[in-house]
Design an enzyme around this catalytic site. Sequence first.
Site, short mmCIF file in Angstrom:
data_model
loop_
_atom_site.label_atom_id
_atom_site.label_comp_id
_atom_site.label_asym_id
_atom_site.label_seq_id
_atom_site.Cartn_x
_atom_site.Cartn_y
_atom_site.Cartn_z
N HIS A 14 0.76 -1.34 0.01
CA HIS A 14 -0.08 0.01 0.00
C HIS A 14 1.09 1.15 0.01
O HIS A 14 0.53 2.34 0.79
CB HIS A 14 -0.86 0.02 1.27
CG HIS A 14 -1.80 -1.32 1.37
ND1 HIS A 14 -2.93 -1.47 0.90
CD2 HIS A 14 -1.44 -2.24 2.18
CE1 HIS A 14 -3.28 -2.81 1.33
NE2 HIS A 14 -2.30 -3.18 2.04
N SER A 74 14.65 22.08 -16.15
CA SER A 74 13.43 22.67 -16.30
C SER A 74 13.66 24.27 -17.01
O SER A 74 14.73 24.69 -16.47
CB SER A 74 12.69 23.24 -15.05
OG SER A 74 11.92 24.18 -15.10
N LYS A 94 15.82 22.12 -10.77
CA LYS A 94 15.06 20.85 -11.18
C LYS A 94 15.94 19.82 -12.05
O LYS A 94 16.58 20.33 -12.82
CB LYS A 94 13.93 21.21 -11.94
CG LYS A 94 12.90 21.70 -11.22
CD LYS A 94 11.77 20.64 -10.76
CE LYS A 94 10.38 21.00 -10.89
NZ LYS A 94 9.68 19.83 -10.70
N GLU A 149 9.31 8.84 -16.68
CA GLU A 149 8.01 9.31 -17.06
C GLU A 149 7.55 8.88 -18.37
O GLU A 149 6.31 8.56 -18.90
CB GLU A 149 7.95 11.00 -16.75
CG GLU A 149 7.85 11.17 -15.19
CD GLU A 149 8.12 12.50 -15.17
OE1 GLU A 149 7.88 13.33 -15.85
OE2 GLU A 149 8.12 13.08 -13.88
#
Length: 459
Positions: A156, A277, A283, A290
């Site tokens: 979980h 970024s 970043k 992704e």
Amino acid sequence: MAQLWGGRFTKETDKLVYNFNASISFDKRFYRQDIRGSIAHVAMLAKRGILTEEEKEKITDGLNGILRDVENGSLEITDEYEDIHSFVEANLIDRIGDAGKKLHTGRSRNDQVALDMKLYTRDEIIELDGLLKELLEVLLKLMKENVETYMPGFTHLQKAQPITLAHHMGAYFEMFKRDRSRMKDIYKRMNYCPLGSGALAGTTYPLDREYTAELLEFDGPTLNSMDSVSDRDYLIELLSAMSTVMMHLSRFSEEVIIWNTNEYKFVEIDDAYSTGSSIMPQKKNPDIAELVRGKTGRVYGALMSLLTTMKGLPLAYNKDMQEDKEFVFDAIDTTKGCLALFTGMLKTMKFNKERMEESAKHGFTNATDAADYLVNHGVPFRDAHGIVGRLVLYCLEKKIALDDMTLDEFKAISPVFEDDIYDAISMKTCVETRNTIGAPGKAAMEQVIAAEEAYLAAE
Ligand code: ARG
């Protein structure tokens, strides 16, 4: 507009219709397979006396010439041909004249395209298998190096019990190993040659289908000509197997993304596999992971498309089947690309081992072991569960770990606890005492690693 079938028509095909129908823009990618199939077909025709030896030589040389010229860039496959089959045949006739017009004897584009697609798919399955093997090699290396790298195991997405990084990587090893075995199964099941099935009902020429199959390294000819020209099962199976590969890669990517967050910091993705970024200078984003996760949808989509295309088709060939190609090509390219990139990312990724171990210490991942300790000292499990629940509550209030409690604090909750509790719930004990087959304990893990090493060496 160059097409193979003008005879019975009195009008030119409308340009829009022609373009709508044409497949050259995408089937040109299997020119090699088309030529290879034609060379085998011609060899078989000559063996059966349907073509002379001389005609065979001429056609074969012509076909090899086309192959050579396409490969060296001097012959371009242009959109003026309807499909790759027309391109090859028209070029052959240009080169060698009338003998070229005999190439298509005893053959239809229906069995020809069925063959080309199978030859192409077979090659791609071998490549996919190779890429999966490379990923397995990286995983096995990580397993070997990390049998004592402790980290939390989750259920979980909550810290559950301590495991090792080797064990976690081992889970993915099993998944990609099954993916490889699926590839092998598909190859085996599809490896029968459709050439010689004609348009749908075989041919009147005395073709030697066994011989063609042998020349093209199939296990034999297919056994029903109608099925041969309309079977796309192997593509559906491949899309399904690739969907599963992508699902595995996507789950793994999701974990990498979580591990890479500022909150977790379990891993650091190599600069070569991350991006920045345009606005936020701090970043470093896990874009590759992704994208792999994102592209999974594309491969699932291809599977659903082909299933849907096939569902209402009567026997035998229908033009709908031309729709198999773009989706399958895209899905293969996507899966291969994702496998290669993911493997590269994993190979160069740094694991923050201290941080992983620290995280396992501070999540009560040894609570089950504390309960087991009580059970080993005669407390029924349900009571032990309750006692440890109270320990956890106490620690939560004091913001400490179980290991930080004093013996007096332990004893205040249950007198059964003795000094050996600390050893019983240490990270090392928690992991090392789990030694059944498939468990994270070092001894169990090393057995699995040896077995997987033998598997990789064998296949
Ligand atoms: N381009 C076609 C395909 O991909 C080749 C077969 C054409 N056969 C036909 N009868 N029109 O399916």
